[in-house]
Enzyme design. Sequence first.
Site, PDB file in Angstrom:
ATOM      1  N   ARG A 177     -17.624  73.496  26.900  1.00 23.24           N
ATOM      2  CA  ARG A 177     -17.247  72.818  25.345  1.00 23.24           C
ATOM      3  C   ARG A 177     -18.528  72.427  24.460  1.00 23.24           C
ATOM      4  O   ARG A 177     -18.694  72.977  23.436  1.00 23.24           O
ATOM      5  CB  ARG A 177     -16.758  71.189  25.567  1.00 23.24           C
ATOM      6  CG  ARG A 177     -15.256  71.473  25.999  1.00 23.24           C
ATOM      7  CD  ARG A 177     -14.497  69.978  26.231  1.00 23.24           C
ATOM      8  NE  ARG A 177     -14.400  69.180  24.810  1.00 23.24           N
ATOM      9  CZ  ARG A 177     -14.321  67.864  24.923  1.00 23.24           C
ATOM     10  NH1 ARG A 177     -14.306  67.204  26.066  1.00 23.24           N
ATOM     11  NH2 ARG A 177     -14.272  67.260  23.682  1.00 23.24           N
ATOM     12  N   GLN A 205     -13.479  60.489  16.617  1.00 16.46           N
ATOM     13  CA  GLN A 205     -13.257  60.165  18.087  1.00 16.46           C
ATOM     14  C   GLN A 205     -13.677  61.568  18.531  1.00 16.46           C
ATOM     15  O   GLN A 205     -13.866  61.910  19.873  1.00 16.46           O
ATOM     16  CB  GLN A 205     -11.499  60.288  18.183  1.00 16.46           C
ATOM     17  CG  GLN A 205     -10.866  59.122  17.637  1.00 16.46           C
ATOM     18  CD  GLN A 205      -9.429  59.340  17.668  1.00 16.46           C
ATOM     19  OE1 GLN A 205      -8.791  58.915  18.877  1.00 16.46           O
ATOM     20  NE2 GLN A 205      -8.932  59.665  16.614  1.00 16.46           N
ATOM     21  N   VAL A 245     -16.374  64.437  19.784  1.00 18.52           N
ATOM     22  CA  VAL A 245     -17.730  64.379  20.401  1.00 18.52           C
ATOM     23  C   VAL A 245     -18.730  65.635  19.859  1.00 18.52           C
ATOM     24  O   VAL A 245     -19.919  65.656  20.332  1.00 18.52           O
ATOM     25  CB  VAL A 245     -17.751  64.460  22.030  1.00 18.52           C
ATOM     26  CG1 VAL A 245     -16.992  63.058  22.201  1.00 18.52           C
ATOM     27  CG2 VAL A 245     -16.692  65.556  22.602  1.00 18.52           C
ATOM     28  N   ASP A 246     -18.117  66.326  19.012  1.00 21.98           N
ATOM     29  CA  ASP A 246     -19.100  67.360  18.385  1.00 21.98           C
ATOM     30  C   ASP A 246     -19.844  66.664  17.217  1.00 21.98           C
ATOM     31  O   ASP A 246     -19.524  65.511  16.998  1.00 21.98           O
ATOM     32  CB  ASP A 246     -18.046  68.648  17.775  1.00 21.98           C
ATOM     33  CG  ASP A 246     -16.903  68.069  16.572  1.00 21.98           C
ATOM     34  OD1 ASP A 246     -15.797  68.259  16.659  1.00 21.98           O
ATOM     35  OD2 ASP A 246     -17.506  67.485  15.887  1.00 21.98           O
ATOM     36  N   HIS A 274     -16.144  58.036  20.817  1.00 22.15           N
ATOM     37  CA  HIS A 274     -16.129  58.582  22.110  1.00 22.15           C
ATOM     38  C   HIS A 274     -17.210  59.226  22.684  1.00 22.15           C
ATOM     39  O   HIS A 274     -17.238  60.040  23.709  1.00 22.15           O
ATOM     40  CB  HIS A 274     -14.520  59.429  22.211  1.00 22.15           C
ATOM     41  CG  HIS A 274     -13.550  58.592  22.020  1.00 22.15           C
ATOM     42  ND1 HIS A 274     -12.379  59.230  21.605  1.00 22.15           N
ATOM     43  CD2 HIS A 274     -13.382  57.090  21.944  1.00 22.15           C
ATOM     44  CE1 HIS A 274     -11.579  58.148  21.305  1.00 22.15           C
ATOM     45  NE2 HIS A 274     -12.008  57.148  21.627  1.00 22.15           N
ATOM     46  N   GLY A 331      -6.540  64.480  11.455  1.00 23.97           N
ATOM     47  CA  GLY A 331      -6.658  65.447  12.591  1.00 23.97           C
ATOM     48  C   GLY A 331      -6.468  64.533  13.764  1.00 23.97           C
ATOM     49  O   GLY A 331      -7.180  65.058  14.654  1.00 23.97           O
ATOM     50  N   THR A 332      -5.718  63.471  14.046  1.00 20.63           N
ATOM     51  CA  THR A 332      -5.542  62.724  14.973  1.00 20.63           C
ATOM     52  C   THR A 332      -4.264  62.431  15.457  1.00 20.63           C
ATOM     53  O   THR A 332      -3.491  62.137  14.524  1.00 20.63           O
ATOM     54  CB  THR A 332      -6.601  61.452  15.152  1.00 20.63           C
ATOM     55  OG1 THR A 332      -6.260  60.770  16.326  1.00 20.63           O
ATOM     56  CG2 THR A 332      -6.277  60.687  13.915  1.00 20.63           C
ATOM     57  N   SER A 333      -3.694  62.647  16.707  1.00 20.84           N
ATOM     58  CA  SER A 333      -2.346  62.266  17.083  1.00 20.84           C
ATOM     59  C   SER A 333      -2.380  60.520  17.180  1.00 20.84           C
ATOM     60  O   SER A 333      -1.156  60.063  17.160  1.00 20.84           O
ATOM     61  CB  SER A 333      -2.279  62.876  18.402  1.00 20.84           C
ATOM     62  OG  SER A 333      -3.129  62.191  19.254  1.00 20.84           O
TER      63      SER A 333
HETATM   64  N1  APR Z   1      -5.861  69.710  10.528  1.00 18.46           N
HETATM   65  C1  APR Z   1      -5.561  68.426  10.578  1.00 18.46           C
HETATM   66  N2  APR Z   1      -5.000  68.095  11.705  1.00 18.46           N
HETATM   67  C2  APR Z   1      -4.655  69.081  12.850  1.00 18.46           C
HETATM   68  C3  APR Z   1      -5.150  70.504  12.706  1.00 18.46           C
HETATM   69  C4  APR Z   1      -5.721  70.724  11.472  1.00 18.46           C
HETATM   70  N3  APR Z   1      -6.123  71.962  11.335  1.00 18.46           N
HETATM   71  N4  APR Z   1      -4.964  71.133  13.883  1.00 18.46           N
HETATM   72  C5  APR Z   1      -4.107  70.130  14.739  1.00 18.46           C
HETATM   73  N5  APR Z   1      -4.206  68.928  13.892  1.00 18.46           N
HETATM   74  C6  APR Z   1      -3.832  67.707  14.542  1.00 18.46           C
HETATM   75  C7  APR Z   1      -2.599  67.908  15.590  1.00 18.46           C
HETATM   76  O1  APR Z   1      -1.281  67.772  14.696  1.00 18.46           O
HETATM   77  C8  APR Z   1      -2.555  66.452  16.214  1.00 18.46           C
HETATM   78  O2  APR Z   1      -1.975  65.457  15.399  1.00 18.46           O
HETATM   79  O3  APR Z   1      -4.557  67.035  15.178  1.00 18.46           O
HETATM   80  C9  APR Z   1      -4.306  66.128  16.230  1.00 18.46           C
HETATM   81  C10 APR Z   1      -4.924  66.292  17.346  1.00 18.46           C
HETATM   82  O4  APR Z   1      -4.387  65.379  18.207  1.00 18.46           O
HETATM   83  P1  APR Z   1      -5.139  65.175  19.730  1.00 18.46           P
HETATM   84  O5  APR Z   1      -5.294  66.622  20.356  1.00 18.46           O
HETATM   85  O6  APR Z   1      -4.338  64.071  20.552  1.00 18.46           O
HETATM   86  O7  APR Z   1      -6.701  64.905  19.574  1.00 18.46           O
HETATM   87  P2  APR Z   1      -7.251  63.340  18.901  1.00 18.46           P
HETATM   88  O8  APR Z   1      -6.327  62.348  18.468  1.00 18.46           O
HETATM   89  O9  APR Z   1      -8.598  63.526  18.472  1.00 18.46           O
HETATM   90  O10 APR Z   1      -7.571  62.735  20.476  1.00 18.46           O
HETATM   91  C11 APR Z   1      -7.854  61.084  20.646  1.00 18.46           C
HETATM   92  O11 APR Z   1      -8.028  61.361  22.957  1.00 18.46           O
HETATM   93  O12 APR Z   1      -8.422  62.856  24.835  1.00 18.46           O
HETATM   94  C12 APR Z   1      -9.104  61.820  24.093  1.00 18.46           C
HETATM   95  O13 APR Z   1     -11.275  61.090  23.774  1.00 18.46           O
HETATM   96  C13 APR Z   1     -10.192  62.200  23.362  1.00 18.46           C
HETATM   97  O14 APR Z   1     -11.086  61.735  21.296  1.00 18.46           O
HETATM   98  C14 APR Z   1      -9.973  62.221  22.149  1.00 18.46           C
HETATM   99  C15 APR Z   1      -8.814  61.504  21.690  1.00 18.46           C
END
Ligand code: APR
Length: 228
Positions: free
Chosen positions: A56, A86, A88-89, A104, A170-172
């Site tokens: 990564r 959240q 790490v980049d 994180h 951009g977070t779930s």
């Molecule tokens: N623009 C906005 N949102 C986007 C895009 C985009 N181009 N592409 C994807 N997404 C959304 C997805 O719909 C999803 O809801 O970004 C979200 C990514 O969710 P995750 O993959 O769960 O990532 P994240 O929420 O950052 O995870 C949280 O979980 O695994 C651990 O420590 C890790 O920091 C991470 C934490």
Amino acid sequence: MKNIVVLSGAGISSESGCNTFRDSNGLWRKYRIEEVASPVAWRNNPELVLEFYNERRKKLFEVEPNAGHKALVELEKKYNVNIITQNVDDLHERAGSTNVLHLHGELKKARSTCDPDLVYELDSWELKLGDLCEKGCQLRPHIVWFGEPVPMFEKAIRIASKADIFIVVGTSMVVYPAASLINYVPLNAKKYYVDPNAGNLVGINDLHIIKEKAGTALPPLVKNLLES
Ligand code: APR
């Protein structure tokens, strides 16, 4: 000056070419969390853990901030902006954001395994077994693994509690305690959720949901906030 607080996740970096975690091609579809992102994983197979983060980190040296990261920088012209990420980049920093708090950890840093206060900037993508801190202990990724405490969370609460505007992007919103941060935001703050798959966040009223990619939604949202 009003306070804008941003909570960002992997989605904001996906348009730069970084994998998210839980999307269809996400990292947790390819790797098991317990094998690469936990203290047990580090004890059982440190080489695999180092390889997961080296891959990564190598990718991070090849990608650039995108329009979403850059739009958030513009907000600093009129607002006091804090990015709580959240991720790490270092794409928020490279875009020019000046207040970035990594809940994180940070991919481009390594930490001593015998003294957590010893943190080092990595100038290359590779962290190997045998890379030692000044006290002679193995270096590990400076990442908060599942099951580990989130040292920056108290500071994040203090920042979120002063938000006039709170933007989730951009977070779930499934990983805690990060996902609970929105509960500390003042009730009268304006709240936005930018994510193509954004859903209602339980118990959060007057949430303005924008079901678009960050790179599409943030520039007009920022323009609107700068003109309002
Ligand atoms: N623009 C906005 N949102 C986007 C895009 C985009 N181009 N592409 C994807 N997404 C959304 C997805 O719909 C999803 O809801 O970004 C979200 C990514 O969710 P995750 O993959 O769960 O990532 P994240 O929420 O950052 O995870 C949280 O979980 O695994 C651990 O420590 C890790 O920091 C991470 C934490």
